[in-house]
Write a protein that holds these residues in place. Sequence first.
Motif, mmCIF file in Angstrom:
data_model
loop_
_atom_site.group_PDB
_atom_site.id
_atom_site.type_symbol
_atom_site.label_atom_id
_atom_site.label_comp_id
_atom_site.label_asym_id
_atom_site.label_seq_id
_atom_site.Cartn_x
_atom_site.Cartn_y
_atom_site.Cartn_z
ATOM 1 N N PHE A 34 0.922 -1.340 0.119
ATOM 2 C CA PHE A 34 -0.039 0.156 -0.231
ATOM 3 C C PHE A 34 0.847 1.435 -0.123
ATOM 4 O O PHE A 34 1.837 1.370 0.762
ATOM 5 C CB PHE A 34 -0.939 -0.005 1.339
ATOM 6 C CG PHE A 34 -1.815 -1.301 1.093
ATOM 7 C CD1 PHE A 34 -3.145 -1.094 0.733
ATOM 8 C CD2 PHE A 34 -1.655 -2.388 1.955
ATOM 9 C CE1 PHE A 34 -3.958 -2.251 0.563
ATOM 10 C CE2 PHE A 34 -2.301 -3.476 1.876
ATOM 11 C CZ PHE A 34 -3.617 -3.341 1.376
ATOM 12 N N ASP A 61 0.726 5.876 -0.736
ATOM 13 C CA ASP A 61 -0.056 6.831 -0.891
ATOM 14 C C ASP A 61 0.099 7.449 -2.293
ATOM 15 O O ASP A 61 0.697 6.966 -3.244
ATOM 16 C CB ASP A 61 0.482 8.096 -0.061
ATOM 17 C CG ASP A 61 1.852 8.493 -0.260
ATOM 18 O OD1 ASP A 61 2.230 8.199 -1.218
ATOM 19 O OD2 ASP A 61 2.297 9.213 1.098
ATOM 20 N N VAL A 68 2.586 2.963 2.856
ATOM 21 C CA VAL A 68 1.683 3.171 3.906
ATOM 22 C C VAL A 68 1.668 2.003 4.777
ATOM 23 O O VAL A 68 1.410 0.723 4.104
ATOM 24 C CB VAL A 68 0.430 3.680 3.444
ATOM 25 C CG1 VAL A 68 -0.682 3.802 4.462
ATOM 26 C CG2 VAL A 68 0.378 4.729 2.659
ATOM 27 N N ILE A 124 -5.214 6.006 -0.669
ATOM 28 C CA ILE A 124 -4.334 4.788 -0.695
ATOM 29 C C ILE A 124 -4.535 4.124 -2.072
ATOM 30 O O ILE A 124 -5.673 3.904 -2.601
ATOM 31 C CB ILE A 124 -4.528 4.110 0.438
ATOM 32 C CG1 ILE A 124 -4.288 5.107 1.687
ATOM 33 C CG2 ILE A 124 -3.558 2.939 0.529
ATOM 34 C CD1 ILE A 124 -4.493 4.402 2.933
#
Length: 327
Positions: free
Chosen positions: A156, A158, A164, A213
């Motif tokens: 994940f 941004d 993230v 995200i």
Amino acid sequence: MGATVTTANNDEKTWGGGHNEPLGASYGKMMMWFFIVSDALTFSGFLGAYGFSRFKFIETWPLADEVFTHFPFMHGVAAPMYYVALMTFILIFSSVTMVLAVDAGHQLKKTKVAIYMFLTIIGGLIFVGSQAWEWKNFIKGEYGAVETVGGSLLQFVDKDGKRVALADFAVKLPEQREALTRSKSTWFMEDAQTLPTYTVAEVQAGFKAHPEILIRTEKLTDKKKKTILSREESEKHLASAKYVVEGANLIRNEYGNKLFADFFFFITGFHGFHVFSGVIINIIIFFNVLLGTYEKRRSYEMVEKVGLYWHFVDLVWVFVFTVFYLV
């Protein structure tokens, strides 16, 4: 002393570990060289296997700069490869102190031999401790990821492409989870593993609540960057998530291809065992120096023999550092 072998034609002199030394080396040195050569072949096989595996799975191989970013007492600060470089410097410096110990032994300077041996031991202990700390961070992980039904890894990021962590967006759902084991009337082929911090449902719910995200796959682009999906593609891939992966072990790896973790544990662990063994041997030799054992013999050849082993361990790490971390 030479041993005599009697044949039908003549008597032949064979080396019995005393006189007639091959290449002018004593029996102990020759045996150490035999060990070093055989061990070098072993490490060559390991690094060769690593190279072939990396070439085969190059599209999904983790980037070392993204994996080894920790530095002691600098939590949250990205320091790619800095600590590994420091570990390498410390180990090479310990090789220098070993050279000085051997040289002092040739001059029969007991005090200097003891000092340089002590510094070598300290360097080895720092390296082994640093490697254990690196293992801890590698196993624990930092961001987390999810694995799909097909075995693909989803990370994940941004909108700027920065990683993230799951803890930054996953939500806690009112769901009770229990690790089933054989003792609880459920039979498994494998022992139960520790449950991850979050479930797949909690990660999916948190992802929906944070539209900023995106998902990054483990595949590399032509620019050696991980592929970042659009929001729509991210939601589609996340729907097939099956496991939450935190850290790395011999089964799953949040950083990328599973073989990367397997080779990391095996190669660095095998080398770390060599360093630890060398430290133990150095400690024994160090106390013998303090007791004056070699001073009485008027020979510090044992220091020289253990020095050969220590230089070999240092040289192997240079190759491991180059192949595993830099290339």
